[in-house]
Write an enzyme that holds these catalytic residues in place. Structure first.
Site, PDB file in Angstrom:
ATOM      1  NE  ARG A  74      -3.616   0.579   1.856  1.00  0.00           N
ATOM      2  CZ  ARG A  74      -5.404   0.766   1.985  1.00  0.00           C
ATOM      3  NH1 ARG A  74      -5.250   1.055   3.134  1.00  0.00           N
ATOM      4  NH2 ARG A  74      -5.686  -0.017   1.587  1.00  0.00           N
TER       5      ARG A  74
ATOM      6  CG  HIS B 128      -8.205   0.565  -2.778  1.00  0.00           C
ATOM      7  ND1 HIS B 128      -6.946  -0.799  -3.119  1.00  0.00           N
ATOM      8  CD2 HIS B 128      -8.878   0.434  -1.278  1.00  0.00           C
ATOM      9  CE1 HIS B 128      -7.416  -1.042  -1.578  1.00  0.00           C
ATOM     10  NE2 HIS B 128      -8.674   0.143  -1.367  1.00  0.00           N
TER      11      HIS B 128
ATOM     12  CD  GLN C 113     -12.720  -1.366  -1.224  1.00  0.00           C
ATOM     13  OE1 GLN C 113     -11.958  -1.550   0.153  1.00  0.00           O
ATOM     14  NE2 GLN C 113     -14.164  -2.179  -1.168  1.00  0.00           N
TER      15      GLN C 113
ATOM     16  CG  ASP D 127     -13.224   6.929  -0.520  1.00  0.00           C
ATOM     17  OD1 ASP D 127     -13.446   6.346   0.188  1.00  0.00           O
ATOM     18  OD2 ASP D 127     -12.950   6.591  -1.184  1.00  0.00           O
TER      19      ASP D 127
ATOM     20  CB  CYS E 170     -13.618   1.411   0.014  1.00  0.00           C
ATOM     21  SG  CYS E 170     -13.591   3.331  -0.358  1.00  0.00           S
TER      22      CYS E 170
ATOM     23  NE  ARG F 152     -10.649  -4.595   0.319  1.00  0.00           N
ATOM     24  CZ  ARG F 152     -10.085  -4.160   0.240  1.00  0.00           C
ATOM     25  NH1 ARG F 152     -10.208  -3.015   0.823  1.00  0.00           N
ATOM     26  NH2 ARG F 152      -8.425  -4.954   0.360  1.00  0.00           N
TER      27      ARG F 152
HETATM   28  N1   CP Z   1     -11.293  -0.518   1.860  1.00  0.00           N
HETATM   29  C1   CP Z   1      -9.834  -0.602   3.191  1.00  0.00           C
HETATM   30  O1   CP Z   1      -9.256  -0.913   2.031  1.00  0.00           O
HETATM   31  O2   CP Z   1      -9.677   0.111   4.194  1.00  0.00           O
HETATM   32  P1   CP Z   1      -8.938   0.035   5.094  1.00  0.00           P
HETATM   33  O3   CP Z   1      -7.802   1.068   4.705  1.00  0.00           O
HETATM   34  O4   CP Z   1      -9.281   0.047   6.015  1.00  0.00           O
HETATM   35  O5   CP Z   1      -7.404  -1.324   3.911  1.00  0.00           O
HETATM   36  N1  NVA Z   2      -9.790   6.918  -0.727  1.00  0.00           N
HETATM   37  C1  NVA Z   2      -8.989   6.744   0.416  1.00  0.00           C
HETATM   38  C2  NVA Z   2     -10.012   4.837   0.678  1.00  0.00           C
HETATM   39  C3  NVA Z   2      -8.746   4.018   1.702  1.00  0.00           C
HETATM   40  C4  NVA Z   2      -9.184   2.886   1.526  1.00  0.00           C
HETATM   41  C5  NVA Z   2      -8.075   7.165   0.523  1.00  0.00           C
HETATM   42  O1  NVA Z   2      -7.232   6.495  -0.392  1.00  0.00           O
HETATM   43  O2  NVA Z   2      -7.724   7.033   1.658  1.00  0.00           O
END
Ligand code: CP
Ligand code: NVA
Length: 312
Positions: A102, A129, A132, A224, A264, A292
């Site tokens: 990530r 993502h 997701q 989101d 999400c 997920r």
């Molecule tokens: N939706 C999602 O990716 O959640 P986290 O940021 O908690 O992994």
């Molecule tokens: N758009 C959000 C998604 C988190 C899962 C971010 O990037 O923080």
């Protein structure tokens, strides 16, 4: 070797088989059947940002299929800071069978993949993502059987989650709509790419400013956060601009009567979604979050090229 970096990298058939596999692994799991499909596999999970779902769902996906996962926090690895990305990729490739990362910059994922000799999975970047999106499609298919002929309306910021959602909806023949404020559009190349998928699959992409127009008779409403990780400095400005883009009961009332609401997560309740909607009858937020884990299993099994044996 294949990486899991962008929904666009996968054919319709590959995505469908991944979703079929996720459904069958979920059904097996619910029936108490656990098969060691990932025995002797270890996944390194490198995080530059916080996570609940991605971290725990990947960890549990690995464990329940007989493998293991290692959590590496931002302080430990320091991708591109403590150590160069090519060096991290080559070192981890000597220890583990796959890397999930990530990252802030999408380029970091691409660079990890260029230098890694094991599969690399994108656990969220500033661009997209894709993990997701597999869980999102799974949740929609469970509800409506198919994406074809279904309208998915995303309300809010044209961000990483929106981009992957648009790609998977159009890859699977659905109609994608987005309503977002001016200056918060999705990148033009992602829109163009999804329009090309839609031409092949019979889906569509439609862009709106007014949430009510996007939500009209939709099957799925999706939102989101208005402030993604890494955008905290823009927080005040965004909180002034985005309030009209809240999913509340009034907006849900404009969608179909059997519409579902997805997010999400994490959710900022009272901002992009109200408590009434998040906890109401249209919400599938927690089914989606659970999915997920089943989605990650399918991604992992397919990446390790064991999927064929397990799809009926
Ligand atoms: N939706 C999602 O990716 O959640 P986290 O940021 O908690 O992994
Ligand atoms: N758009 C959000 C998604 C988190 C899962 C971010 O990037 O923080």
């Amino acid at each position: 070797m294949k990486h899991f970096i962008d929904i666009a990298d996968f054919s319709v058939a590959e995505l469908q088989s991944m979703l079929d596999l996720a459904l069958s692994l979920k059904a097996e799991y619910k029936n108490g059947v656990i098969r060691p499909l990932l025995k002797d596999k270890v996944l390194a999970m490198v995080f530059e940002k916080p996570s609940l779902r991605t971290r725990v769902s990947f960890d549990m996906a690995m464990r329940t299929l007989g493998g293991d996962a290692l959590y590496l926090s931002p302080q430990e690895v320091g991708l591109g800071k403590r150590e160069s990305i090519p060096d991290v990729a080559r070192v981890l490739s000597g220890y583990v069978q796959a890397i999930m990362a990530r990252v802030f910059e999408h380029e970091h994922i691409l660079e990890l993949a260029r230098w890694s000799s094991v599969p690399v999975i994108n656990g969220l970047s500033d661009y997209n993502h894709p993990c997701q999106a597999i869980a999102d499609a799974l949740t929609i298919i469970e509800e409506f059987d198919d994406l074809k002929g279904r309208t998915v309306a995303y309300i809010g910021d044209g961000n990483n989650v929106a981009i992957s959602l648009m790609k998977i909806v159009t890859k699977l023949g659905g109609d994608f709509r987005i309503a977002n404020p001016e200056d918060y559009d999705m990148p033009e190349d992602a829109i163009q790419q999804s329009r090309e998928f839609a031409v092949e699959t019979g889906g569509s992409v439609a862009l709106f400013r007014a949430p009510e127009e996007a939500a009209e008779a939709a099957d799925v409403l999706y939102t989101d956060t208005w402030i993604s990780m890494g955008q905290e400095e823009e927080g005040k400005k965004r909180e002034m601009i985005f309030p009209p883009y809240q999913i509340n009961e009034k907006l849900v009332g404009m969608a179909k009567s059997d519409a579902i609401v997805l997010h999400c997560l994490p959710a900022y309740r009272g901002k992009e979604i109200t408590d009434e909607v998040a906890d109401g009858p249209h919400s599938r937020l927690f089914e989606q979050a659970e999915n997920r884990m089943h989605a990650q299993k399918a991604i992992l099994v397919q990446l390790f090229d064991k999927g064929d044996d397990h799809v009926e």
